[in-house]
Every structure is written in C-alpha cells, then in structure tokens.
Design a protein around this motif. Structure first.
Motif, PDB file in Angstrom:
ATOM      1  N   SER A  62       9.606  -7.922  -3.434  1.00  0.00           N
ATOM      2  CA  SER A  62      10.448  -8.968  -4.021  1.00  0.00           C
ATOM      3  C   SER A  62       9.992 -10.356  -3.587  1.00  0.00           C
ATOM      4  N   THR A  63       9.553 -10.464  -2.339  1.00  0.00           N
ATOM      5  CA  THR A  63       9.104 -11.751  -1.809  1.00  0.00           C
ATOM      6  C   THR A  63       7.846 -12.227  -2.529  1.00  0.00           C
ATOM      7  N   PHE A  64       6.895 -11.315  -2.760  1.00  0.00           N
ATOM      8  CA  PHE A  64       5.681 -11.672  -3.490  1.00  0.00           C
ATOM      9  C   PHE A  64       6.015 -12.151  -4.907  1.00  0.00           C
ATOM     10  N   ILE A  65       6.880 -11.406  -5.600  1.00  0.00           N
ATOM     11  CA  ILE A  65       7.230 -11.768  -6.978  1.00  0.00           C
ATOM     12  C   ILE A  65       7.974 -13.100  -7.018  1.00  0.00           C
ATOM     13  N   ALA A  66       8.919 -13.298  -6.089  1.00  0.00           N
ATOM     14  CA  ALA A  66       9.667 -14.556  -6.023  1.00  0.00           C
ATOM     15  C   ALA A  66       8.739 -15.731  -5.751  1.00  0.00           C
ATOM     16  N   ALA A  67       7.800 -15.547  -4.824  1.00  0.00           N
ATOM     17  CA  ALA A  67       6.845 -16.610  -4.496  1.00  0.00           C
ATOM     18  C   ALA A  67       5.980 -16.947  -5.709  1.00  0.00           C
ATOM     19  N   GLY A  68       5.583 -15.912  -6.461  1.00  0.00           N
ATOM     20  CA  GLY A  68       4.761 -16.134  -7.645  1.00  0.00           C
ATOM     21  C   GLY A  68       5.491 -16.905  -8.725  1.00  0.00           C
ATOM     22  N   ILE A  69       6.707 -16.477  -9.038  1.00  0.00           N
ATOM     23  CA  ILE A  69       7.493 -17.164 -10.073  1.00  0.00           C
ATOM     24  C   ILE A  69       7.807 -18.591  -9.639  1.00  0.00           C
ATOM     25  N   ALA A  70       8.180 -18.778  -8.377  1.00  0.00           N
ATOM     26  CA  ALA A  70       8.498 -20.117  -7.858  1.00  0.00           C
ATOM     27  C   ALA A  70       7.281 -21.036  -7.915  1.00  0.00           C
ATOM     28  N   THR A  71       6.095 -20.496  -7.605  1.00  0.00           N
ATOM     29  CA  THR A  71       4.859 -21.283  -7.657  1.00  0.00           C
ATOM     30  C   THR A  71       4.571 -21.749  -9.073  1.00  0.00           C
ATOM     31  N   SER A 238       4.322   0.041  -8.354  1.00  0.00           N
ATOM     32  CA  SER A 238       5.681   0.416  -7.957  1.00  0.00           C
ATOM     33  C   SER A 238       6.647  -0.657  -8.436  1.00  0.00           C
ATOM     34  N   LEU A 239       7.813  -0.244  -8.872  1.00  0.00           N
ATOM     35  CA  LEU A 239       8.814  -1.177  -9.386  1.00  0.00           C
ATOM     36  C   LEU A 239       9.515  -1.907  -8.250  1.00  0.00           C
ATOM     37  N   PRO A 240       9.818  -3.192  -8.428  1.00  0.00           N
ATOM     38  CA  PRO A 240      10.570  -3.941  -7.414  1.00  0.00           C
ATOM     39  C   PRO A 240      12.056  -3.637  -7.487  1.00  0.00           C
ATOM     40  N   GLN A 241      12.845  -4.331  -6.668  1.00  0.00           N
ATOM     41  CA  GLN A 241      14.292  -4.142  -6.665  1.00  0.00           C
ATOM     42  C   GLN A 241      14.905  -4.685  -7.963  1.00  0.00           C
ATOM     43  N   ILE A 242      16.011  -4.073  -8.364  1.00  0.00           N
ATOM     44  CA  ILE A 242      16.719  -4.508  -9.570  1.00  0.00           C
ATOM     45  C   ILE A 242      18.081  -5.072  -9.166  1.00  0.00           C
ATOM     46  N   VAL A 341       2.663 -12.290  -8.189  1.00  0.00           N
ATOM     47  CA  VAL A 341       3.445 -11.364  -9.021  1.00  0.00           C
ATOM     48  C   VAL A 341       2.736 -10.009  -9.104  1.00  0.00           C
ATOM     49  N   LEU A 342       1.409 -10.056  -9.270  1.00  0.00           N
ATOM     50  CA  LEU A 342       0.626  -8.823  -9.329  1.00  0.00           C
ATOM     51  C   LEU A 342       0.764  -8.018  -8.048  1.00  0.00           C
ATOM     52  N   PHE A 343       0.675  -8.706  -6.905  1.00  0.00           N
ATOM     53  CA  PHE A 343       0.834  -8.034  -5.615  1.00  0.00           C
ATOM     54  C   PHE A 343       2.234  -7.437  -5.480  1.00  0.00           C
ATOM     55  N   GLY A 344       3.228  -8.138  -6.064  1.00  0.00           N
ATOM     56  CA  GLY A 344       4.598  -7.653  -5.994  1.00  0.00           C
ATOM     57  C   GLY A 344       4.816  -6.349  -6.727  1.00  0.00           C
ATOM     58  N   PHE A 345       4.007  -6.093  -7.762  1.00  0.00           N
ATOM     59  CA  PHE A 345       4.117  -4.842  -8.515  1.00  0.00           C
ATOM     60  C   PHE A 345       3.146  -3.774  -8.019  1.00  0.00           C
ATOM     61  N   SER A 346       2.300  -4.129  -7.056  1.00  0.00           N
ATOM     62  CA  SER A 346       1.321  -3.170  -6.535  1.00  0.00           C
ATOM     63  C   SER A 346       1.404  -3.098  -5.019  1.00  0.00           C
ATOM     64  N   SER A 347       1.931  -2.009  -4.510  1.00  0.00           N
ATOM     65  CA  SER A 347       2.026  -1.835  -3.065  1.00  0.00           C
ATOM     66  C   SER A 347       0.637  -1.791  -2.430  1.00  0.00           C
ATOM     67  N   LYS A 348      -0.349  -1.272  -3.157  1.00  0.00           N
ATOM     68  CA  LYS A 348      -1.706  -1.147  -2.610  1.00  0.00           C
ATOM     69  C   LYS A 348      -2.333  -2.524  -2.384  1.00  0.00           C
ATOM     70  N   LEU A 349      -2.201  -3.424  -3.372  1.00  0.00           N
ATOM     71  CA  LEU A 349      -2.763  -4.766  -3.223  1.00  0.00           C
ATOM     72  C   LEU A 349      -2.043  -5.545  -2.131  1.00  0.00           C
ATOM     73  N   ALA A 350      -0.716  -5.396  -2.071  1.00  0.00           N
ATOM     74  CA  ALA A 350       0.043  -6.072  -1.012  1.00  0.00           C
ATOM     75  C   ALA A 350      -0.370  -5.551   0.360  1.00  0.00           C
ATOM     76  N   ALA A 351      -0.595  -4.245   0.451  1.00  0.00           N
ATOM     77  CA  ALA A 351      -1.033  -3.656   1.724  1.00  0.00           C
ATOM     78  C   ALA A 351      -2.419  -4.149   2.114  1.00  0.00           C
ATOM     79  N   LEU A 352      -3.283  -4.386   1.106  1.00  0.00           N
ATOM     80  CA  LEU A 352      -4.629  -4.893   1.375  1.00  0.00           C
ATOM     81  C   LEU A 352      -4.573  -6.282   2.002  1.00  0.00           C
ATOM     82  N   ILE A 353      -3.707  -7.141   1.463  1.00  0.00           N
ATOM     83  CA  ILE A 353      -3.529  -8.478   2.039  1.00  0.00           C
ATOM     84  C   ILE A 353      -2.986  -8.375   3.458  1.00  0.00           C
ATOM     85  N   ALA A 354      -2.005  -7.503   3.650  1.00  0.00           N
ATOM     86  CA  ALA A 354      -1.369  -7.360   4.965  1.00  0.00           C
ATOM     87  C   ALA A 354      -2.321  -6.766   6.002  1.00  0.00           C
TER      88      ALA A 354
END
Length: 445
Positions: A62-71, A238-242, A341-354
């Motif tokens: 959710s944080t990745f997606i929020a940061a993307g939309i806000a940017t 993976s889907l984010p929170q709804i 936003v892309l990282f927010g929908f992909s746990s693998k890409l987010a894990a790669l950054i982390a």
C-alpha cells in the motif's frame, strides 16, 4: 542566454520541462527509486505495532502504491516540480500512540487511518485558501530558507552513517563500512569522469547512482552479505489492500488533534524539501506553486489513508540525486511514480528493492546528504552576516544535531506531544529558524 539560463545549463543536464524518451525516463526513474528506501517506514510501523507477516507485506504494498500515486499527482498536476513522494518518518511516534490508545488491532489502525484522512483534508483546505503561501512569504526569507535546506541535509547525515552503515543489518561493521566506501567511491568516480570527459562522459553523470548501487550490490554478493532469498520466495503479482474490506476508518477526536499537529510539523519539513529542489533547479517557487504544492501534499496523504497507508511527503533525497546526475526532468519523476505503483502490485519487485544492503544505500545516501546541505549554504552565501544571522543559522544547526542524536530514554520520558515534535529534527529546527529570525534584533542602519 541570460544569467539564470546559463547557471541552469551548468548545473543541469536535463531541465524540468525538457522531454526525455520513454526508455530513458524508465531507467532514470528507477535510479531515484533505488536511492529511496521507502519500504523502511512501513517496515518500522509494522515492527512497532506488531503486525503479522501478511499484514506487514500488505502495508508495504500500500505504501508503494500511495507513494506512486502521490508522486504523479504532485509532479504532473499540482506543484509540477521534479519531486518524488514517499512515506514520512515524522508520524511514526503518533501512529504508535494513536494505535495503542485506541485499543490496538483493527480498531487502533482504523483510528490511525481516520485521523490521517481528516488531517489530509485540512491540509488540502490550507492550500486552497492560500494561507500556507502567505505564511511562507512572511516567515521564510532566503536566510531562513537556506538554513532549512542546510539542516535537512545535516539531519540526515547521522541517519545515513549510523542506521545505514554502522548499524546496517546483515553484515559486520567492517563489511558495512567497506561497502559504503566502495559505493560512495564509485559514485564520485562517475561524477569525476563526467566532468573530465564532458559531453562524452554525460552517461556517467546521468546513471551515476544506479552504477554505484549496482557495483555496491556486486561487492556485497562477493562478500556473501547480499540476501536474495526473500526475492525468490515472493510472488510476481499480488493484490493490495481494499478499503472497507481489509480495513476501515474510525474518527477519534484526540487522535485527529494529534494527527493535525503532526501534519503541521510535516508541512514545515516538506517546505525544506521544496526549497531544496527549487534551489537545485534554480527556479524560485511561485505563489501558485506553493499553494498547489500544499494541495498536492494533502491529496497524496488523503490517497495514502484511503489505501491503508501512512502520510506521504516530498523526499529531499531527490534533490541530491538531481544535483549529482543533473537530470531534473518531470517525466523522469512521473516514471518514478509508475515504478512505485508497479512495485506495489509485485511483491517480488518490492522484495528486490528491499534486498539492497543498507550500507550500499548508505554510501550513496551520505553523499546526497552532503550535497543537500551545501545547496542550503549556497542560498545564504550572498547574505551579509551579522550576529543575528549567525545565530539564526547556528542554533537550528545545533538543535538539529541534538535531536538527531537524542537518547531514546530521554525522548520517551517527555510528554507525548513533545515526543511527536522532537521526532522531527528538521521541523523543530525550521520553526526555530523562523522564530529566531523574527525575534532577534538586526543590525542598526
């Protein structure tokens, strides 16, 4: 070419409104993403309030997606500056306090999100009325603005050195220091090659951050401290929170008042980032930009709350990256938003950054901090200094270091309101610079 354009030409490779191809924007945007460890804030929130593994993953998404939309909102529609939004560290203490005071669990988190939602709405209102811009014009002249930019860089230096390098997880102190030196050296080497080779070396300057991080990761892998196990285990999609399904909103008066105070502190902090970006691209902030920037900040935080995340703010890190690479194109920052936003929908890409070792990020981060601080000094270099001016700069500088290095046992012994304030050295130092500039007597004419 006038003096301002000549100055821009010397400092920047690509100006804010210049067009950059889709491929270049994508690559250069990723460079900014890699330099921004935005996963740290949701990770800390999850750790502090005891979220489960699944809940922690959902919060990071959710944080990745929020940061993307806000940017994208801030860069394309509101302030229209090359600036990236990310989760703020400022509200951490308030989030923990509201969560615990509201009974923890889903009720506690719904109180955090409800208070954040109301606070964001008030920030939007502040932008529409133009009140924040009037405050800036009255209280933040170049002396104060330069001081704020300087303390932004100064406050981040101990974080980069202590948290990212000396105490970086997954490696020994010696390994972390070695990795940070390698990464920082490669970054400096790229910038030097760019200067020596001039036009032919432009590629080194443009991609200096991503080259430094890549070499740092290769060094970490050779030392056996690059852990990619989380990447292999993570899902590609993976889907984010709804909203209203995975979480809800509740409105508690004391929680709302607490969060409003936090948003005031947050706006003081983000003002420093705006001045830093403005100084780097050599374009003074207009009244309209400031008002729209406040609206953009509020909209970003409102979206973050709706997505079940924490408040976002402009990241000063990007000012340093722009200074190093010379790339200030807004198209690159729109790409940053889409990457998030892309990282927010992909746990693998987010894990790669982390998975990038903290010491590798620290090696780049510490150089960026120094450049931000120097940008602040450039703003005030032409000001004639008397005793008043020296104290306006010196005291916020001292307070910044004092609050950055404050022992936890002393901080937690203070009333909760003071804890919230003191958890943001930038905001306190900024307010102090404003007050000192107003109350200290100047030289007699």
């Amino acid at each position: 070419m006038n003096l301002k354009e000549d100055n821009n030409a010397q400092r920047l490779t690509v100006l804010p409104d210049e067009k950059v191809s889709f491929g270049q924007s994508t690559l250069l945007g990723l460079q900014h993403v890699l330099a921004m460890d935005i996963y740290v804030v949701p990770f800390l929130v999850a750790l502090l309030i005891g979220l489960s593994s699944d809940q922690s993953t959902a919060l990071i998404q959710s944080t990745f997606i929020a940061a993307g939309i806000a940017t994208i909102i801030q860069t394309s529609f509101c302030m229209k500056l090359p600036i990236a939004q990310g989760p703020s560290y400022v509200p951490l203490g308030a989030i923990v306090g509201i969560y615990a005071a509201s009974g923890s669990g889903s009720l506690g988190w719904s109180s955090v999100l409800g208070a954040s939602l109301i606070g964001a709405a008030l920030v939007i209102l502040l932008g529409f009325t133009g009140l924040f811009n009037k405050i800036v014009k009255i209280f933040i002249p170049p002396l104060v603005g330069g001081t704020i930019i300087f303390v932004v860089g100064l406050s981040l230096m101990p974080v980069a050195i202590n948290d990212n390098i000396y105490n970086g997880a997954g490696a020994t102190v010696n390994q972390n220091v070695f990795l940070a030196i390698i990464t920082a050296s490669v970054l400096i080497l790229c910038v030097m090659l760019s200067s020596l080779l001039q036009n032919k070396g432009r590629i080194f300057k443009i991609t200096s951050v991503i080259i430094a991080l890549a070499v740092g990761c290769l060094a970490a892998n050779a030392m056996g401290v690059l852990d990619l196990s989380a990447v292999s285990q993570a899902n590609w999609f993976s889907l984010p929170q709804i909203p209203f399904v995975d979480f809800g909103f509740s409105f508690n008066l004391s929680a709302i008042i607490t969060m409003i105070i936090i948003y005031i502190v947050l706006m003081a902090e983000t003002t420093g980032t705006w001045f830093a970006i403005s100084n780097v691209i050599d374009e003074p902030l207009t009244d309209n930009q400031i008002n729209k920037g406040v609206i953009g900040e509020g909209l970003g935080c409102f979206v973050a709350s709706l997505l079940g995340s924490t408040p976002v703010t402009g990241y000063s890190t990007n000012a340093g990256v722009i200074s190093i690479t010379g790339i200030a194109s807004r198209r690159v920052f729109v790409a940053v938003g889409f990457w998030f936003v892309l990282f927010g929908f992909s746990s693998k890409l987010a894990a790669l950054i982390a998975s990038i070792p903290s010491a590798v990020i620290g090696g780049v981060f510490i150089i960026i901090c120094g450049i931000i601080a120097i940008n602040g000094l450039q703003v005030i270099r032409n000001i004639s200094f008397g005793e008043k001016e020296m104290y306006v700069v010196a005291i916020p500088m001292i307070v910044t270091l004092a609050l950055t290095l404050i022992p936890d046992e002393f901080l937690y012994s203070l009333p909760s309101t003071m804890q919230y304030m003191f958890s943001s050295p930038i905001a306190v130092a900024s307010l102090l610079a404003i007050i000192l500039n107003k109350i200290l007597p100047g030289r007699q004419q």
